[in-house]
Write a protein that holds these residues in place. Structure first.
Motif, PDB file in Angstrom:
ATOM      1  N   CYS A   1      11.880   1.538   4.533  1.00 38.80           N
ATOM      2  CA  CYS A   1      10.905   0.702   5.226  1.00 38.80           C
ATOM      3  C   CYS A   1      11.333   0.500   6.682  1.00 38.80           C
ATOM      4  O   CYS A   1      12.498   0.691   7.039  1.00 38.80           O
ATOM      5  CB  CYS A   1      10.777  -0.655   4.541  1.00 38.80           C
ATOM      6  SG  CYS A   1      10.230  -0.597   2.819  1.00 38.80           S
TER       7      CYS A   1
ATOM      8  N   PRO B   1       5.959  -0.735  -1.335  1.00 36.87           N
ATOM      9  CA  PRO B   1       5.776   0.603  -1.908  1.00 36.87           C
ATOM     10  C   PRO B   1       7.096   1.124  -2.473  1.00 36.87           C
ATOM     11  O   PRO B   1       8.173   0.856  -1.928  1.00 36.87           O
ATOM     12  CB  PRO B   1       5.316   1.432  -0.704  1.00 36.87           C
ATOM     13  CG  PRO B   1       4.788   0.437   0.273  1.00 36.87           C
ATOM     14  CD  PRO B   1       5.606  -0.800   0.091  1.00 36.87           C
TER      15      PRO B   1
ATOM     16  N   GLU C   1       9.274   4.378  -4.871  1.00 33.43           N
ATOM     17  CA  GLU C   1       9.465   5.593  -5.661  1.00 33.43           C
ATOM     18  C   GLU C   1      10.613   5.360  -6.632  1.00 33.43           C
ATOM     19  O   GLU C   1      11.633   4.775  -6.271  1.00 33.43           O
ATOM     20  CB  GLU C   1       9.793   6.787  -4.770  1.00 33.43           C
ATOM     21  CG  GLU C   1      10.117   8.067  -5.547  1.00 33.43           C
ATOM     22  CD  GLU C   1      10.517   9.232  -4.656  1.00 33.43           C
ATOM     23  OE1 GLU C   1      11.346  10.048  -5.109  1.00 33.43           O
ATOM     24  OE2 GLU C   1      10.010   9.317  -3.521  1.00 33.43           O
TER      25      GLU C   1
ATOM     26  N   ARG D   1       5.712   7.142  -8.394  1.00 31.18           N
ATOM     27  CA  ARG D   1       5.464   6.596  -7.059  1.00 31.18           C
ATOM     28  C   ARG D   1       4.320   5.587  -7.114  1.00 31.18           C
ATOM     29  O   ARG D   1       3.344   5.789  -7.828  1.00 31.18           O
ATOM     30  CB  ARG D   1       5.116   7.710  -6.064  1.00 31.18           C
ATOM     31  CG  ARG D   1       6.263   8.671  -5.792  1.00 31.18           C
ATOM     32  CD  ARG D   1       5.786   9.882  -4.997  1.00 31.18           C
ATOM     33  NE  ARG D   1       5.368   9.535  -3.655  1.00 31.18           N
ATOM     34  CZ  ARG D   1       6.180   9.526  -2.593  1.00 31.18           C
ATOM     35  NH1 ARG D   1       7.456   9.849  -2.735  1.00 31.18           N
ATOM     36  NH2 ARG D   1       5.716   9.218  -1.392  1.00 31.18           N
ATOM     37  N   CYS D   2       4.474   4.530  -6.335  1.00 31.71           N
ATOM     38  CA  CYS D   2       3.395   3.559  -6.126  1.00 31.71           C
ATOM     39  C   CYS D   2       3.449   3.193  -4.654  1.00 31.71           C
ATOM     40  O   CYS D   2       4.235   2.329  -4.240  1.00 31.71           O
ATOM     41  CB  CYS D   2       3.590   2.333  -7.011  1.00 31.71           C
ATOM     42  SG  CYS D   2       2.252   1.111  -6.871  1.00 31.71           S
ATOM     43  N   THR D   3       2.637   3.881  -3.857  1.00 33.20           N
ATOM     44  CA  THR D   3       2.764   3.785  -2.401  1.00 33.20           C
ATOM     45  C   THR D   3       1.454   3.398  -1.706  1.00 33.20           C
ATOM     46  O   THR D   3       1.360   3.474  -0.483  1.00 33.20           O
ATOM     47  CB  THR D   3       3.255   5.122  -1.823  1.00 33.20           C
ATOM     48  OG1 THR D   3       2.321   6.164  -2.161  1.00 33.20           O
ATOM     49  CG2 THR D   3       4.622   5.489  -2.391  1.00 33.20           C
TER      50      THR D   3
ATOM     51  N   CYS E   1      -2.312   3.180  -8.094  1.00 30.65           N
ATOM     52  CA  CYS E   1      -1.015   3.664  -8.585  1.00 30.65           C
ATOM     53  C   CYS E   1      -1.182   4.082 -10.049  1.00 30.65           C
ATOM     54  O   CYS E   1      -0.835   3.329 -10.975  1.00 30.65           O
ATOM     55  CB  CYS E   1       0.046   2.570  -8.461  1.00 30.65           C
ATOM     56  SG  CYS E   1       0.457   2.145  -6.756  1.00 30.65           S
TER      57      CYS E   1
ATOM     58  N   CYS F   1       9.450   2.071   0.329  1.00 29.58           N
ATOM     59  CA  CYS F   1       8.643   2.728   1.367  1.00 29.58           C
ATOM     60  C   CYS F   1       8.966   4.214   1.491  1.00 29.58           C
ATOM     61  O   CYS F   1       9.390   4.688   2.541  1.00 29.58           O
ATOM     62  CB  CYS F   1       8.839   2.050   2.726  1.00 29.58           C
ATOM     63  SG  CYS F   1       8.455   0.289   2.756  1.00 29.58           S
TER      64      CYS F   1
END
Length: 230
Positions: free
Chosen positions: A32, A133, A135, A148-150, A201, A229
């Motif tokens: 980040c 965000p 990974e 991943r949730c970005t 996501c 991030c």
């Protein structure tokens, strides 16, 4: 991984192979543009916490057999010289080194190591909402699925779920069985609010019983990376 409360007894019942004794290494990296105070904890493992400025990392070794474990990031923290203070999101126990779980909203990397058939169970969860965000993936590419949730969930968050620095899950806001599945297995399903998270996501838990599309396995002994991030 709220659903592990009922999954683990079933997994133990059907255990066919003794779990391996390998510990797992977790490389936690902050990509980040802002400082993240990383945290890790489980009922049987006190992982603690660490300040990570942009580009910094934290390596932890988690014992085999650890279950109901979480890694998450905290934001906008202020700690004194004794490590006491608080964070806007993900706050835990008022301390830099967490002894419990973080307060919602916080994006979670969850795992249980060395379970039946020599498998680790891993997931990213938005059941406690979203703040950073993330990974969650194996260090060795191809070992198992990269999670991943970005998405820009904080900016896109529905008005009723907005929270300072994050986006609450509807269970946190409404505290009813419809959203929290408090009546046990099979007691609730997806809702328009949980679908907000799922659409952004797809591999992450959006409500507590979201197992079929959100819970994944890796070989026991896998080493992992958690990236904020990515």
């Amino acid at each position: 991984m709220r659903s592990f409360a009922f999954l683990l007894p079933l997994l133990v019942t059907f255990c066919m192979v003794a779990p391996r004794s390998d510990a797992a290494t977790f490389d936690i990296l902050n990509k980040c543009t802002y400082t993240v105070w990383a945290a890790a904890n489980a009922p049987s493992y006190q992982g603690g916490g660490k300040r990570l400025d942009p580009g910094q990392s934290w390596n932890i070794n988690v014992p085999p057999g650890t279950v109901q474990a979480r890694i998450w990031g905290r934001t906008n923290c202020n700690f004194d010289g004794n490590g006491q203070g608080s964070c806007k999101t993900g706050n835990c126990d008022g301390g830099l080194k967490c002894k419990g779980y973080g307060s919602p909203p916080n994006t979670l990397a969850e795992f249980a190591l060395n379970r039946p058939n020599n498998l680790d169970f891993v997931d990213i969860s938005n059941v406690d909402g979203f703040n950073i965000p993330m990974e969650f993936s194996p260090v060795k590419a191809g070992t198992c699925k990269d999670l991943r949730c970005t998405a820009d969930i904080v900016r896109q968050c529905p008005a009723e779920l907005k929270a300072p620095g994050g986006c609450n899950n509807p269970c946190t806001v409404y505290k009813t069985n419809k959203y929290c599945c408090t009546n046990g297995q099979g007691s609730c399903g997806p809702t328009p609010l949980s679908k907000f998270f799922k659409e952004r996501c797809p591999d992450a838990y959006s409500y507590p019983q979201d197992d079929p599309t959100s819970l994944f396995t890796c070989p026991a002994g896998t080493n992992y990376k958690v990236i904020f991030c990515p």
